[in-house]
Write an enzyme that holds these catalytic residues in place. Sequence first.
Site, mmCIF file in Angstrom:
data_model
loop_
_atom_site.group_PDB
_atom_site.id
_atom_site.type_symbol
_atom_site.label_atom_id
_atom_site.label_comp_id
_atom_site.label_asym_id
_atom_site.label_seq_id
_atom_site.Cartn_x
_atom_site.Cartn_y
_atom_site.Cartn_z
ATOM 1 N N GLU A 1 0.810 -1.225 0.000
ATOM 2 C CA GLU A 1 0.000 0.000 0.000
ATOM 3 C C GLU A 1 0.839 1.269 0.000
ATOM 4 O O GLU A 1 0.553 2.203 -0.737
ATOM 5 C CB GLU A 1 -0.923 0.046 1.226
ATOM 6 N N HIS B 1 -10.748 -4.637 10.669
ATOM 7 C CA HIS B 1 -11.349 -4.454 9.348
ATOM 8 C C HIS B 1 -12.600 -3.602 9.406
ATOM 9 O O HIS B 1 -13.367 -3.579 8.452
ATOM 10 C CB HIS B 1 -11.746 -5.823 8.750
#
Lengths: 377, 402
Positions: free
Chosen positions: A100, A169
């Site tokens: 990322e 998450h």
Amino acid sequence: MLGIVRRKVGCEVFSAMKFSLALRKVLPTGSALPMNYSTATKEITVREALNSALDEEMSADPKVFLMGEEVGEYQGAYKISKGLLEKYGPDRVLDTPITEAGFAGIGVGAAYYGLRPVVEFMTFNFSLQAIDHIINSAAKSNYMSAGQISVPIVFRGPNGAAAGVGAQHSQCFAAWYAHVPGLKVLTPYSAEDARGLLKAAIRDPDPVVFLENELLYGESFPVSAEVLDSSFCLPIGKAKIEREGKHVTITAYSKMVGYALQAAEILSKEGISAEVINLRSIRPLDRATINASVRKTNRLVTVEEGFPQHGVGAEIGMSVVEESFEYLDAPVERIAGADVPMPYAANLERMAVPQVDNIVHAAKRACYRSVPLAATA
Amino acid sequence: MRLKIQSFSISNSQAVVSRDESLVLYEDMVLGRVFEDMCAQMYYRGKMFGFVHLYNGQEAVSTGFIKLLEARDSVVSTYCDHVHAVSKGVPPRAVMAELFGKATGCCRGQGGSMHMFSAQHNLLGGFTFIGEGIPVATGAAFSSKYCHEVLKESTPNRLDVTVAFFGDGTCNNGQFFECLNMAQLELWKLPIVFVVENNLWAIGMPHLRATSDPEIWKKGPAFGMPGVHVDGMDVLKVREVAIEAIARARRGEGPTLVECETYRFRGHSLADPDELRKPDEKASYAARDPITALRKYILDKELASAAELKIIEKKVDAVIEDTVEFADSSPLPPWSQLLENIFADPKGFGIGPDGKYRCEDPKFIEGTSLSLESCLPANHLHRCLIPSESSIRPNSIKVRHG
């Protein structure tokens, strides 16, 4: 073997009509884009809305490209980019390694040179690995360079709680990114929002954080012909009044808009007319619309899924105190997620995220009506 | 995979550079050195403030690489970026004024010592976070490739090259490895040179203590690209390696990792007392001063006389004196500058043909479609511009600062 279509980009003149015809011809079968334009309203899912918006923007501007994990051959972790690899090829739909920080920064460097990357984070929780680039290079470059170098990049992906995905998450990052000058932060709710705001984000010359919601991807919404037009766009920084009302203002964004609308329906049966504002844009926040509404209703309930401290509701509450204090007849009510990392057990998760009941009760508290009244005329 | 370099030793009787080239290199290194020395003076006199990191001793790396680049090539640097900026062509006046925080600085005083940007010179920063510049550089290289492959806008074998400079400490950072990996991907092979300025020290943390395998050049082949180690105190050796690495990138053969062994003569920053480095280490590198070495080479090979070199030195002194006067007499930024340039286009969608903000048109707000032309960003570096015959995007847009 998939035929990779390399589009020859030239100086074609696209009229809306020709475009839609051209689109019909080149779409592979099973494309997500609705084919039938003849009905006045039709329904599309948020997923289809996002897919079509990406498709149209990539088609119109060859500088737009998509980058992220599983966006290509896997058709997108949540199938948002379905069909795009086949249509635009691996030069424009880039499957990245699980890096990322690296690919967010690559997006920024490419944006410096006028390309328009759409960087997908599989969830915004993973954006934390790239947050240095979102904030320090994307958001700040135009300012640090005194306007020499802008960053027309879009960071998009699902944000907030899903179902049973656990603490790492499930976080909502709206407040985190909206805190930073130099970013625009958008939170679509409906299919119309998804289409209009994503197109706006891609065309915008500044970095945009585009916070979707996984649980909304499959939800269908009616859309008009205007919304399906390829030039449809929504302005950034303008909220939408989803439901007009007189007695209390409820602000919400993303999935909570749906909950707020359900709450408004329940409240109306008890004689409380709630005005529901779909914020659409967290930064810039549409303070004008929010304050105008509060000046009309005199009561405010802010709803968000994220953690309460230093959240979006805190900012909205303060904005109203600053601009419309004399108009408030009751303290601002703030509904937010529980101040805990998201638990896994289904019953605890349910308690950690706002529910329709919470919004109803908050609205009633704001109206000083804890007990349901008979409907008044 | 080792890069094939013919190594020229200094004792080779024939010079490896022409007279003109050698004088360009000499002047550039002297300019860098005198500039940094002046920064130190100005800092201690209070004209410069905040964090200032000086490049003294490392000039061979900057000059060796950057003087080979064309104007359209990009340089991405770190917080130690003054000399990279000056080598790339940013006027020393603009850099000094930026350091003084004046409105005439290259970033109008917005960036400061650690954030030098110049769109005109393709200098892409100026980043404080270790490793942050590497993905940005990789993205700039990506855009060069994209323009060539997708937009068909550059000639083959003539890609714009990006050079990323960073230190030894950065080579332990995740983003370094992420970008070595991505730059070399099968489909990518980006036109970038990763230049490690290994000056053996972070602040007080030596490279050997921080790194399990200290030979940084080896990390290139681990990712499938050539890795080269070069004496970073010798500008001619750096230049030899740079010629090949840049040419490779330009031809589309992909990235190279170059480790330059170099040394900083001053502390990490002007606030660093520099107590941990041993005097004999410092002395041994001082003896290898790149400027002295090049000077000796020029005189030995009779490329120029001592008098000519003296003229160059005096010229540089005059230039630096002028930069200080310019910076000193320049105005501070106006108060209004505080809120400028947060966005390229605060209202989004720019200004329509009627001269008003498009997004304030009531039809727009209702979401009904207009045949919107979208806008190119108001300010971006010009690598890929769609030709103006294309109807979709206008090439320029007037933006008011919100």
